[in-house]
Scaffold this active site. Structure first.
Site, PDB file in Angstrom:
ATOM      1  N   SER A 254      51.992  -0.507 -73.046  1.00 51.35           N
ATOM      2  CA  SER A 254      51.798   0.783 -72.388  1.00 51.35           C
ATOM      3  C   SER A 254      50.575   1.497 -72.963  1.00 51.35           C
ATOM      4  CB  SER A 254      53.036   1.655 -72.605  1.00 51.35           C
ATOM      5  OG  SER A 254      52.777   2.993 -72.227  1.00 51.35           O
ATOM      6  N   THR A 618      36.072  14.263 -58.254  1.00 47.96           N
ATOM      7  CA  THR A 618      36.515  14.881 -56.997  1.00 47.96           C
ATOM      8  C   THR A 618      37.947  14.454 -56.690  1.00 47.96           C
ATOM      9  OG1 THR A 618      35.641  13.019 -55.712  1.00 47.96           O
ATOM     10  CG2 THR A 618      34.185  14.916 -56.024  1.00 47.96           C
TER      11      THR A 618
END
Length: 681
Positions: A254, A618
């Protein structure tokens, strides 16, 4: 020297209303776009072009069998016998924020609401196009390999399973994750840089299961940084340099380095069951290093990128030697494995254990199942027996000590729930052997596989091979744990679908491929049974596309919430438009940008695009309203060092309009914010 070609193509697909593939969370459907998804292709050929190999890394959850079969079909119709199942590796980065729906086996069709053609087609077309571009730009060049350690970017998310492996074996390694990155650098004969492939074991789950924006996660962020650095003056997704950050044996790895905590109380839940005193397993979640998931993605992505850049710049070990590839289809539900002279064991028909439903600390399950359950739960077993049928005694015995939740290998309606026929494949580029594995090997499983393959090459007169694992290739078969890890049945073990001897079977098979390559007897390998290609209808649970509508006195692209007049770097410029369903665009455009940030240039009295929707700065949000109405919000997170000046944000969409009873069309429109100024701090 070799002939080398690189290519990159968009494979994003529909960014709205399609379930995202990875966490199997039915509520996690697309609602916009953070960054585009790309397929990155690399072709290596002999100078006399007698042999070639292809490696593709795509920003998707995994490569499915259906996807691979369709890509190979396309390649065959274009190139004949040039690109085949033996010399083309298709690998997924394993982002959990890409559209699903590109699977033919029933289990995955259930979690992604059907076989969704627009989603599948976007990935098939993107992969084929990236190979086309690489194919058309082949030039003479050199390959270099380098390896090094990446720090502060991973933890083992099932450390209690890892500890089940023999102490003598664990003592040989300094960590319970593989921190090594292997990097392949490509330059042409004039020294012009072409691209790179990096293999590193980490789950791209910095973005968690609350995210609804399509994106390529931490490894995609690393690709973007490297490509932006090399393709100077280009927008994201443009330019000739291609940097792939591919997956490896990431099964138990992870990126959420703070480890597991109870979201309700803040205490650690790093225990064998990953469960909390209040709220149980559903409250146990791992946290990344950042202040939120976007920040964690950036931090981990940047770590990976910085190491890759260092290895790339210092790469001096040239890769030389012949090209070869070996491939077999294998019925993984029926492999006999010789453990030693007296002991033979078998793999099983596929099945998932109870802990599969628990999920992991990166994304928990829905029903408070816990990891590490070696006993079934009578309540769920009864429901399962009624709905899906009870597992056979043979399958139960074969999978022991796994308590079976879904006996997928015995479930065939409307089509089989899991694959039996699986690809095993190795591609050798000189001294570099790439093992293409059909799923997620854990850290120790990967170490055992690499070592066995390396030893096999050694013993047949091909010493000093660099052996690397490419993950999530060709067909998805969940996880592969070691026999010892399997005994404690955490999530990864419960998802080792062919039973306790899955790893031993793969090691036997890949050793066979390595031997065939080393002894030049690949032509003698049996092809194996061909995988099926199911005839699946177009019925899905994705909402049908309807006619788009606007509020009274408004038109598509009108601004509903305007930008401010002035911003500073690090602030967020935000504008909301009257929108339309972004799925309309996926149907009819490959090169579609949903947004642009533009800067005004005085001298030419014109606007120039400085950011597009592939940029990590964005964000494009689509919000569905009632009766066909919807809004689009565009955010620009203005980065440090943005040039002061006048800017504006533009939105590009398509709305669906009914022309007659049976005929609808998609009509393009755009919206533009007011101009705003960015000032210096």
């Amino acid at each position: 020297d070799y002939l080398l070609g690189v290519g990159r193509a968009d494979c994003t697909g529909p960014v709205a209303e399609i379930p995202l593939m990875g966490y199997a969370n039915p509520n996690q459907v697309g609602g916009g776009l953070l960054t585009r998804l790309y397929s990155r292709a690399f072709i290596v050929a002999d100078l006399d072009d007698s042999r070639r190999v292809v490696f593709v890394s795509a920003d998707i959850g995994m490569v499915s069998q259906r996807l691979r079969l369709e890509v190979l079909k396309e390649l065959k119709s274009k190139y004949g016998e040039l690109y085949r199942q033996d010399n083309v590796i298709l690998s997924g980065t394993h982002t959990h924020s890409g559209p699903g729906g590109y699977f033919q086996y029933t289990l995955f069709r259930i979690t992604s609401k059907g076989l969704i053609r627009p989603s599948l087609n976007a990935i098939v077309n993107g992969i084929v196009k990236s190979i086309d571009i690489a194919h058309q730009n082949m030039k003479r060049g050199k390959l270099f390999v380098n390896r090094g350690t990446v720090e502060n970017s991973q933890i083992n998310r099932s450390p209690f399973s890892y500890l089940e492996n023999p102490a003598s074996e664990r003592r040989r390694y300094s960590s319970d994750t593989d921190k090594e990155m292997v990097l392949l650098k490509m330059v042409d004969e004039d020294g012009q840089e072409l691209g790179l492939i990096s293999w590193f074991a980490v789950h791209p789950v910095s973005m968690n299961n609350t995210n609804h924006l399509v994106n390529s996660d931490n490894v995609g962020y690393a690709s973007n940084l490297f490509e932006q650095d090399k393709n100077k003056g280009m927008l994201p997704g443009e330019g000739s340099f291609v940097a792939a950050f591919a997956s490896s044996n990431l099964g138990d790895v992870s990126p959420n380095t703070k480890g597991p905590f109870c979201v309700n109380t803040g205490e650690s839940c790093n225990n064998p069951q990953s469960t909390c005193p209040v709220g149980g397993a559903t409250m146990c979640m791992a946290m990344g290093p950042g202040k939120d998931m976007f920040d964690s993605t950036r931090i981990i992505g940047q770590n990976i990128y910085l190491k890759a850049r260092d290895l790339y710049e210092k790469a001096s070990q040239e890769v030389i030697g012949p090209l070869s590839s070996a491939h077999q289809w294998v019925n993984m539900s029926d492999v006999s494995v010789e453990l030693n002279a007296t002991h033979t064991v078998k793999t099983c028909k596929p099945a998932l254990g109870h802990s599969f439903a628990a999920g992991t600390i990166d994304g928990v399950g829905a029903f408070n199942f816990t990891q590490g359950s070696v006993e079934g739960n009578p309540f769920w077993d009864e429901i399962r027996d009624q709905l899906l049928g009870e597992p056979s005694n043979e399958t139960k015995a074969c999978h022991k000590p796994k308590p079976i939740l879904f006996s997928t290998g015995e479930m065939t309606r409307p089509h089989p729930w899991h694959p039996d026929i699986v690809d095993v494949q190795i591609v050798a580029i000189g001294s570099l052997a790439i093992i293409a594995v059909p799923g997620e090997f854990t850290t120790m499983s990967g170490r055992r596989l690499r070592e066995a393959v390396k030893r096999e090459f050694d013993s047949h007169g091909t010493p000093r091979m660099d052996v690397v694992i490419a993950g999530l290739c060709n067909v998805y078969t969940h996880y592969i744990t070691t026999y010892e890890e399997y005994q404690v049945q955490r999530y990864e073990a419960a998802s080792t679908i062919y039973g306790p001897h899955t790893l031993s079977a793969y090691i036997q098979l890949y050793r066979g491929l390595a031997k065939a390559i080393a002894t030049n007897t690949v032509h003698d390998l049996p092809r194996g049974p061909e995988p099926p290609f199911f005839n699946i209808g177009n019925a899905t649970l994705v909402p049908p596309l309807t006619v788009d509508r606007v509020p009274v006195n408004k038109t598509f692209g009108d601004v509903l919430q305007e930008v401010r007049q002035q911003y500073r770097a690090t602030e967020v410029a935000e504008v909301t438009f009257v929108g339309a369903n972004p799925r309309n665009c996926a149907e009819n455009a490959t090169k579609h940008n949903f947004l642009a940030v533009e800067r005004y240039t005085n001298t030419s009295d014109s606007w120039h695009v400085v950011q597009n929707d592939a940029s990590w700065d964005t964000r494009f949000y689509w919000t569905k309203g009632f009766l066909g109405r919807s809004n689009v919000t565009v955010e620009w997170h203005i980065p440090h060092g943005t040039e002061p000046g006048i800017y504006r944000i533009r939105y590009f969409g398509h709305y669906r309009k009914k022309l007659s009873k049976n005929h609808t069309v998609s009509i393009p429109f755009e919206g533009t914010s007011s101009a705003f100024e960015i000032t210096t701090l």
